[in-house]
Write a protein that holds these residues in place. Structure first.
Motif, PDB file in Angstrom:
ATOM      1  N   ARG A  92     -30.884  43.923  32.573  1.00  8.89           N
ATOM      2  CA  ARG A  92     -31.067  42.466  32.591  1.00  8.89           C
ATOM      3  C   ARG A  92     -30.396  41.864  31.361  1.00  8.89           C
ATOM      4  O   ARG A  92     -30.162  42.545  30.385  1.00  8.89           O
ATOM      5  N   MET A  93     -30.171  40.631  31.410  1.00 10.90           N
ATOM      6  CA  MET A  93     -29.602  39.948  30.248  1.00 10.90           C
ATOM      7  C   MET A  93     -30.644  38.989  29.685  1.00 10.90           C
ATOM      8  O   MET A  93     -31.378  38.350  30.449  1.00 10.90           O
ATOM      9  N   LEU A  94     -30.675  38.910  28.383  1.00  8.73           N
ATOM     10  CA  LEU A  94     -31.588  37.938  27.788  1.00  8.73           C
ATOM     11  C   LEU A  94     -30.721  37.041  26.916  1.00  8.73           C
ATOM     12  O   LEU A  94     -30.136  37.528  25.952  1.00  8.73           O
ATOM     13  N   ASN A  95     -30.550  35.787  27.320  1.00  7.74           N
ATOM     14  CA  ASN A  95     -29.676  34.966  26.470  1.00  7.74           C
ATOM     15  C   ASN A  95     -30.304  33.595  26.310  1.00  7.74           C
ATOM     16  O   ASN A  95     -31.198  33.215  27.051  1.00  7.74           O
ATOM     17  N   ASN A  96     -29.850  32.860  25.348  1.00  5.99           N
ATOM     18  CA  ASN A  96     -30.387  31.503  25.305  1.00  5.99           C
ATOM     19  C   ASN A  96     -29.199  30.560  25.407  1.00  5.99           C
ATOM     20  O   ASN A  96     -28.192  30.728  24.764  1.00  5.99           O
ATOM     21  N   ASN A  97     -29.340  29.588  26.329  1.00  7.77           N
ATOM     22  CA  ASN A  97     -28.197  28.694  26.546  1.00  7.77           C
ATOM     23  C   ASN A  97     -28.338  27.506  25.608  1.00  7.77           C
ATOM     24  O   ASN A  97     -28.045  26.391  25.971  1.00  7.77           O
ATOM     25  N   LEU A 116     -36.480  38.238  21.036  1.00  7.32           N
ATOM     26  CA  LEU A 116     -36.041  36.861  20.756  1.00  7.32           C
ATOM     27  C   LEU A 116     -35.361  36.721  19.389  1.00  7.32           C
ATOM     28  O   LEU A 116     -34.340  36.033  19.275  1.00  7.32           O
ATOM     29  N   PRO A 117     -35.892  37.390  18.330  1.00  8.02           N
ATOM     30  CA  PRO A 117     -35.200  37.234  17.042  1.00  8.02           C
ATOM     31  C   PRO A 117     -33.730  37.684  17.091  1.00  8.02           C
ATOM     32  O   PRO A 117     -32.927  37.281  16.254  1.00  8.02           O
ATOM     33  N   LYS A 118     -33.406  38.463  18.125  1.00  4.86           N
ATOM     34  CA  LYS A 118     -32.008  38.951  18.216  1.00  4.86           C
ATOM     35  C   LYS A 118     -31.112  37.949  18.944  1.00  4.86           C
ATOM     36  O   LYS A 118     -29.913  38.113  19.041  1.00  4.86           O
ATOM     37  N   ILE A 119     -31.727  36.912  19.515  1.00  5.05           N
ATOM     38  CA  ILE A 119     -30.858  35.972  20.246  1.00  5.05           C
ATOM     39  C   ILE A 119     -31.054  34.551  19.712  1.00  5.05           C
ATOM     40  O   ILE A 119     -30.975  33.580  20.443  1.00  5.05           O
ATOM     41  N   THR A 120     -31.282  34.453  18.406  1.00  2.00           N
ATOM     42  CA  THR A 120     -31.589  33.110  17.886  1.00  2.00           C
ATOM     43  C   THR A 120     -30.384  32.182  18.015  1.00  2.00           C
ATOM     44  O   THR A 120     -30.533  30.985  18.090  1.00  2.00           O
ATOM     45  N   ASN A 121     -29.164  32.748  18.042  1.00  3.50           N
ATOM     46  CA  ASN A 121     -28.006  31.846  18.126  1.00  3.50           C
ATOM     47  C   ASN A 121     -27.658  31.526  19.568  1.00  3.50           C
ATOM     48  O   ASN A 121     -27.764  32.365  20.440  1.00  3.50           O
ATOM     49  N   GLU A 122     -27.249  30.307  19.768  1.00  2.62           N
ATOM     50  CA  GLU A 122     -26.889  29.847  21.113  1.00  2.62           C
ATOM     51  C   GLU A 122     -25.890  30.805  21.752  1.00  2.62           C
ATOM     52  O   GLU A 122     -24.986  31.306  21.083  1.00  2.62           O
ATOM     53  N   GLY A 123     -26.125  31.082  23.027  1.00  2.38           N
ATOM     54  CA  GLY A 123     -25.147  31.878  23.771  1.00  2.38           C
ATOM     55  C   GLY A 123     -25.228  33.367  23.518  1.00  2.38           C
ATOM     56  O   GLY A 123     -24.527  34.133  24.157  1.00  2.38           O
TER      57      GLY A 123
END
Ligand SMILES: NS(=O)(=O)c1ccc(C(=O)NCc2c(F)c(F)c(F)c(F)c2F)cc1
Ligand SMILES: [Zn+2]
Length: 261
Positions: free
Chosen positions: A56-61, A165-172
Motif C-alpha cells: 500500500r502507499m501512504l502519502n499526504n497530498n 506519519l512522521p515519515k510523511i510530514t512533507n507534502e507528496g
C-alpha cells in the motif's frame, strides 16, 4: 487531485461558488440525530472478504494523509450491509481537528468525536473504476469510523498508520505500507447508521452510500498528536495540515437507517 485541494484551503463556505451541488439535498456530513434514525431489520451485516492485503502507499497530498489501495489486482471487497453488489476499497483517509477542536465530520446528536476515519469503496459490480463510479448515485460506499482518545487502539492496526506519519510530514511524500488489514480498523460492534449522501470535499458528488459505525475506535493521545502534527511544505514554508472539516449539512427529508435497535 490538486485542483480540488485549493478549494479545501479556502474553507467550506466558499465551495458553493464553484460547486453549486453544495446546496443540494443529498450532501454530507450530517448530524446523526436519533430522532431522525429508525431501525431497519432488513439491513444485513457488513461483509469484507477476509484477505491479507498487498502493498500500500501512504502519502499526504498536502491536505490529509491517504492510504491508497491497489484496487485492480487483488482488491479488498466489501458487500452486505445496505449495499447491492461488491464495492472495492480504493483508499482510506482521516479527518481531524486541532488540539482543542474535535475533528469528526459526522456528529451524533450534536456531539463530535476527535477524528473520523473514512474507508472509500467503489461499486465494482456496476462500474469499472473509481473515477467512473465517483459521479454515479450508487457509485461509492464510504465507511466512517469515529475516533476518540482513550487507550491505544487495541488491534494496533491504526498504530501501523500513525507510526508512519512522521515519515510523511512533507507534502507528496509516499511510503509503502503492507500487511494492513482494513477489517481490523472496524470497531468490534457491527452496529451502523446508513444514509444516502455525498463526498464531504469538492467536487461533493452525491454518489456515496454512507455507513457510519456506531462504536468509536480509541487511540492514544500520542497517536492523535502524530495525526495532528502532520505538516506540509508549501512554497518553502512549513504549514500545519489543514483539516477544516465541512460542517453538518441539512438532512432535507432524508431518513437515516440504523442496523441496531
Ligand atoms: N471525505 S469523503 O467523502 O470520504 C471523500 C472520499 C473521496 C474523495 C475523492 O476521491 N476525491 C478526489 C476526486 C474526486 F472526488 C473526483 F470526483 C475526481 F474526479 C477526482 F479526480 C478526484 F481526485 C473525496 C472525499
Ligand atoms: Zn473523508
Amino acid at each position: 487531485s490538486f485542483k480540488h485541494a485549493r478549494f479545501l484551503l479556502r474553507g467550506p463556505h466558499t465551495w458553493v461558488h464553484q460547486f453549486p451541488i453544495a446546496q443540494s439535498s443529498r450532501q454530507s456530513p450530517v448530524d446523526l440525530r436519533s430522532s431522525e434514525t429508525h431501525f431497519d431489520a432488513k439491513l444485513q451485516p457488513l461483509n469484507y472478504d477476509d484477505k491479507a492485503t498487498s502493498s500500500r502507499m501512504l502519502n499526504n497530498n498536502g491536505l490529509s494523509f491517504k492510504l491508497s489501495f491497489d484496487d485492480s489486482s487483488d482488491p479488498c471487497v466489501l458487500n452486505g450491509g445496505p449495499l447491492d453488489g461488491d464495492f472495492r476499497l480504493n483508499q482510506l483517509h482521516m479527518h481531524w481537528g486541532c488540539d482543542k477542536l474535535p475533528g469528526s465530520e459526522h456528529i451524533v446528536d450534536g456531539n463530535a468525536y476527535a477524528a473520523e476515519l473514512h474507508m472509500v469503496h467503489w461499486n465494482s459490480s456496476k462500474y469499472s473504476s473509481m473515477q467512473q463510479a465517483v459521479t454515479q448515485p450508487d457509485g461509492l460506499a464510504v465507511i466512517g469510523v469515529f475516533i476518540q482518545v482513550g487507550k491505544e487502539h487495541e488491534h494496533k492496526e491504526l498504530k501501523k498508520i500513525t507510526d508512519l506519519l512522521p515519515k510523511i510530514t512533507n507534502e507528496g511524500s509516499k511510503i509503502e505500507l503492507s500487511g494492513l488489514n482494513p477489517l481490523l480498523l472496524l470497531p468490534s460492534s457491527t452496529a451502523y447508521w446508513t444514509y444516502l449522501g455525498s463526498l464531504t470535499t469538492p467536487p461533493l458528488h452525491e454518489s456515496v452510500t454512507w455507513i457510519v459505525m456506531k462504536e468509536p475506535l480509541s487511540i492514544s493521545k500520542q497517536q492523535l498528536k502524530a495525526i495532528q502534527s502532520l505538516y506540509f511544505l508549501r512554497s518553502g514554508k512549513y504549514e500545519r495540515l489543514l483539516n477544516n472539516n465541512r460542517p453538518p449539512q441539512p438532512l432535507a427529508g432524508r431518513k437515516i437507517r440504523a442496523s441496531f435497535k
